[in-house]
Write a protein that holds these residues in place. Structure first.
Motif, PDB file in Angstrom:
ATOM      1  N   PRO A   1      39.897  46.136  45.200  1.00  0.00           N
ATOM      2  CA  PRO A   1      40.405  46.223  43.604  1.00  0.00           C
ATOM      3  C   PRO A   1      40.216  45.070  43.108  1.00  0.00           C
ATOM      4  O   PRO A   1      40.025  44.869  41.784  1.00  0.00           O
ATOM      5  CB  PRO A   1      41.772  46.713  43.676  1.00  0.00           C
ATOM      6  N   GLN A   2      40.322  43.900  43.534  1.00  0.00           N
ATOM      7  CA  GLN A   2      40.219  42.477  42.972  1.00  0.00           C
ATOM      8  C   GLN A   2      38.907  42.350  42.406  1.00  0.00           C
ATOM      9  O   GLN A   2      38.845  41.903  41.268  1.00  0.00           O
ATOM     10  CB  GLN A   2      40.705  41.518  44.032  1.00  0.00           C
ATOM     11  N   PRO A   3      37.709  42.298  43.179  1.00  0.00           N
ATOM     12  CA  PRO A   3      36.574  42.187  42.482  1.00  0.00           C
ATOM     13  C   PRO A   3      36.295  43.326  41.371  1.00  0.00           C
ATOM     14  O   PRO A   3      35.697  43.032  40.251  1.00  0.00           O
ATOM     15  CB  PRO A   3      35.349  42.417  43.903  1.00  0.00           C
ATOM     16  N   VAL A   4      36.620  44.730  41.373  1.00  0.00           N
ATOM     17  CA  VAL A   4      36.614  45.516  40.441  1.00  0.00           C
ATOM     18  C   VAL A   4      37.206  45.031  39.237  1.00  0.00           C
ATOM     19  O   VAL A   4      36.764  45.279  38.022  1.00  0.00           O
ATOM     20  CB  VAL A   4      37.152  46.820  40.566  1.00  0.00           C
ATOM     21  N   ALA A   5      38.526  44.405  39.199  1.00  0.00           N
ATOM     22  CA  ALA A   5      39.184  43.895  38.115  1.00  0.00           C
ATOM     23  C   ALA A   5      38.431  42.829  37.300  1.00  0.00           C
ATOM     24  O   ALA A   5      38.077  42.715  36.075  1.00  0.00           O
ATOM     25  CB  ALA A   5      40.509  43.308  38.555  1.00  0.00           C
ATOM     26  N   TYR A   6      38.137  41.722  38.424  1.00  0.00           N
ATOM     27  CA  TYR A   6      37.023  40.905  37.734  1.00  0.00           C
ATOM     28  C   TYR A   6      35.723  41.314  37.122  1.00  0.00           C
ATOM     29  O   TYR A   6      35.355  40.987  35.799  1.00  0.00           O
ATOM     30  CB  TYR A   6      36.682  39.907  38.805  1.00  0.00           C
ATOM     31  N   LEU A   7      34.989  42.303  37.574  1.00  0.00           N
ATOM     32  CA  LEU A   7      34.078  42.827  37.046  1.00  0.00           C
ATOM     33  C   LEU A   7      34.195  43.656  35.718  1.00  0.00           C
ATOM     34  O   LEU A   7      33.480  43.628  34.722  1.00  0.00           O
ATOM     35  CB  LEU A   7      33.103  43.990  38.017  1.00  0.00           C
ATOM     36  N   LEU A   8      35.276  44.395  35.781  1.00  0.00           N
ATOM     37  CA  LEU A   8      35.710  45.026  34.465  1.00  0.00           C
ATOM     38  C   LEU A   8      35.992  43.965  33.200  1.00  0.00           C
ATOM     39  O   LEU A   8      35.671  44.352  32.334  1.00  0.00           O
ATOM     40  CB  LEU A   8      36.860  46.080  34.824  1.00  0.00           C
ATOM     41  N   ASP A   9      36.803  43.060  33.573  1.00  0.00           N
ATOM     42  CA  ASP A   9      37.042  41.852  32.870  1.00  0.00           C
ATOM     43  C   ASP A   9      35.893  41.212  32.280  1.00  0.00           C
ATOM     44  O   ASP A   9      35.596  40.807  31.082  1.00  0.00           O
ATOM     45  CB  ASP A   9      37.900  40.883  33.348  1.00  0.00           C
ATOM     46  N   GLN A  10      34.888  41.108  33.193  1.00  0.00           N
ATOM     47  CA  GLN A  10      33.554  40.457  32.896  1.00  0.00           C
ATOM     48  C   GLN A  10      32.743  41.574  31.703  1.00  0.00           C
ATOM     49  O   GLN A  10      32.329  40.760  30.723  1.00  0.00           O
ATOM     50  CB  GLN A  10      32.735  40.268  33.932  1.00  0.00           C
ATOM     51  N   GLN A  11      32.822  42.885  32.078  1.00  0.00           N
ATOM     52  CA  GLN A  11      32.249  43.622  31.315  1.00  0.00           C
ATOM     53  C   GLN A  11      32.657  43.770  29.696  1.00  0.00           C
ATOM     54  O   GLN A  11      32.004  43.674  28.753  1.00  0.00           O
ATOM     55  CB  GLN A  11      32.223  44.905  31.767  1.00  0.00           C
TER      56      GLN A  11
ATOM     57  N   GLY B   1      34.707  41.262  28.384  1.00  0.00           N
ATOM     58  CA  GLY B   1      34.804  40.090  27.815  1.00  0.00           C
ATOM     59  C   GLY B   1      36.238  39.477  27.327  1.00  0.00           C
ATOM     60  O   GLY B   1      36.260  38.819  26.754  1.00  0.00           O
ATOM     61  N   ARG B   2      36.986  40.405  28.045  1.00  0.00           N
ATOM     62  CA  ARG B   2      38.403  40.085  27.995  1.00  0.00           C
ATOM     63  C   ARG B   2      39.325  40.185  29.228  1.00  0.00           C
ATOM     64  O   ARG B   2      38.870  40.975  30.229  1.00  0.00           O
ATOM     65  CB  ARG B   2      39.178  40.886  26.980  1.00  0.00           C
ATOM     66  N   ASN B   3      40.386  39.350  29.256  1.00  0.00           N
ATOM     67  CA  ASN B   3      41.102  39.543  30.799  1.00  0.00           C
ATOM     68  C   ASN B   3      42.096  40.757  30.729  1.00  0.00           C
ATOM     69  O   ASN B   3      43.141  40.723  30.692  1.00  0.00           O
ATOM     70  CB  ASN B   3      42.116  38.443  30.688  1.00  0.00           C
ATOM     71  N   ARG B   4      41.519  41.881  30.460  1.00  0.00           N
ATOM     72  CA  ARG B   4      42.002  43.337  30.464  1.00  0.00           C
ATOM     73  C   ARG B   4      43.031  43.355  31.804  1.00  0.00           C
ATOM     74  O   ARG B   4      44.004  44.259  31.859  1.00  0.00           O
ATOM     75  CB  ARG B   4      41.164  44.272  30.306  1.00  0.00           C
ATOM     76  N   TYR B   5      42.380  43.229  32.938  1.00  0.00           N
ATOM     77  CA  TYR B   5      43.028  43.575  34.117  1.00  0.00           C
ATOM     78  C   TYR B   5      43.543  42.047  34.923  1.00  0.00           C
ATOM     79  O   TYR B   5      44.283  42.256  36.008  1.00  0.00           O
ATOM     80  CB  TYR B   5      42.021  44.123  35.089  1.00  0.00           C
ATOM     81  N   GLY B   6      43.639  41.114  33.904  1.00  0.00           N
ATOM     82  CA  GLY B   6      44.148  39.832  34.488  1.00  0.00           C
ATOM     83  C   GLY B   6      43.804  39.289  35.585  1.00  0.00           C
ATOM     84  O   GLY B   6      44.407  38.703  36.662  1.00  0.00           O
ATOM     85  N   SER B   7      42.227  39.407  35.889  1.00  0.00           N
ATOM     86  CA  SER B   7      41.778  38.744  37.206  1.00  0.00           C
ATOM     87  C   SER B   7      42.004  37.296  37.129  1.00  0.00           C
ATOM     88  O   SER B   7      42.116  36.658  38.335  1.00  0.00           O
ATOM     89  CB  SER B   7      40.271  39.224  37.147  1.00  0.00           C
TER      90      SER B   7
END
Length: 379
Positions: free
Chosen positions: A268-278, A280-286
């Protein structure tokens, strides 16, 4: 009257057989037996699908929350409880993650349980972690002079050979090619300025190719494509996902990644990072901490001495972030922060990620002061 046909060259007369008399099929609703058989077959299919769904665990519910508890026990140096939590998590799924095997091995080592330590090291080798990588981890220095390590090293080649026979080398190479294509014109003279249109076409083609491969060859998880000798946090081909940002109206990988994390194909940690990258905001707090690198500040300037900082967010915003994280099986932000800070003071374990701390480079004190208005020091 029947017609007679003569087959040339055979000298025989053949009388065609009368066409068979066929009985019209009985409609299914008038044939109770066939109707019951069809209903029974349909029920069996539904039952099989239901059983399969039950047999396939949701990692976001049965695995990652338990791993979180194990890591929190590590933070409090309760390695016995940590190891028990790891064992519980490993028993709940068909394929645990290599990173968790690593932390479990270090926990067992802290308890001086060599048998369990080597058990988890063996599992790391089966995942594709190289002996060279393990030898470079200082936490295992005390083991490398023992006969147990020498035995482990002797068996490594055989186990490595078995791993190489099982993982999909071709699939891995194809995925690496996505990264090579992504970088080719970016690294050429002129880069994005000269080849912008070509680069965008490559990004779109890479996205389509990746989606097709996932559909045809399965999601490229640790078991299918292995690990690149190390505990890689994010294989290079994920650059394809990172390029598809919301600002450029790129392909939204949210559903693909959510399904993958539930099925245990990605942590889940990489997923949070990828979704935040997509997004353009820190929506998952990665990215949970920030650092400011002021290149134009003097050494005596207070700004140059600031260490980890956190972004100022409202309680409501933090609640929304935690709700998103929970859907991925992740811990709340405050627990994540504890792990990242612990990783700084105790690097034996792998509790942080490359993206956990973001560094902002600013040219002057004035620019740093503007940035710091949105940040606060760790309490």
């Amino acid at each position: 009257m029947n017609a007679t046909l003569r087959l040339t060259g055979f000298g025989k007369s053949v009388t065609p057989a009368a066409p068979p008399v066929t009985t019209p099929p009985i409609p299914m609703h008038l044939n109770p037996l066939r109707f019951c058989i069809s209903i029974l077959a349909l029920l069996l299919v539904c039952l099989q699908q239901h059983v399969f769904a039950q047999d396939a665990p949701d990692y976001t519910k049965v695995y990652h929350p338990v791993i979180n508890q194990a890591e929190l026990h590590i933070v409090t140096s309760d390695y016995k409880e940590a190891l028990q939590a790891y064992e519980q998590a490993f028993a709940s799924v068909p394929s645990p993650f290599a990173r968790d095997y690593y932390n479990a091995a270090v926990s067992a080592l802290a308890l001086r349980d060599r048998k369990q330590t080597f058990n988890y090291l063996e599992k790391l080798v089966q995942k594709g972690v190289s002996l060279d990588y393990l030898q470079r981890q200082t936490v295992f220095d005390s083991l490398q002079t023992t006969r147990h390590w020498r035995k482990f090293a002797r068996k490594y080649k055989k186990r490595r050979r078995k791993y190489e026979e099982n993982f999909n080398r071709e699939y891995r190479a194809d995925l690496d090619e996505l990264y090579a294509r992504d970088q080719y014109f970016r690294q050429a003279e002129g880069g994005l300025r000269v080849y912008r249109d070509t680069i965008r076409q490559i990004e779109n083609a890479n996205t389509l190719q990746l989606l097709n491969w996932i559909e045809e060859r399965g999601y490229p998880n640790e078991n299918i494509i292995g690990l690149a000798d190390t505990l890689e946090q994010l294989p290079r081909f994920y650059i394809t996902v990172q390029r598809q940002t919301a600002t450029r109206k790129g392909y939204d990988f949210t559903e693909v990644l959510l399904k993958a994390v539930q099925q245990g194909n990605i942590a889940p940690q990489p997923v949070a990072y990828l979704l935040d990258q997509q997004a353009g905001r820190n929506r998952y707090g990665s990215s949970v901490y920030m650092r400011v690198d002021c290149t134009g500040c003097k050494d005596t300037d207070e700004l140059a001495t600031k260490d980890y900082l956190v972004k100022k967010i409202t309680p409501k915003e933090q609640e929304r972030i935690n709700a998103r994280r929970q859907k991925l099986g992740l811990e709340p932000l405050e627990e994540y922060k504890r792990k990242v800070l612990h990783n700084v003071t105790d690097p034996r374990f792998k509790l942080g990620y490359n993206w956990s701390v973001s560094t902002y480079v600013v040219p002057s004190k004035e620019a740093a002061e503007i940035l710091l208005e949105r940040l606060s020091a760790i309490e």
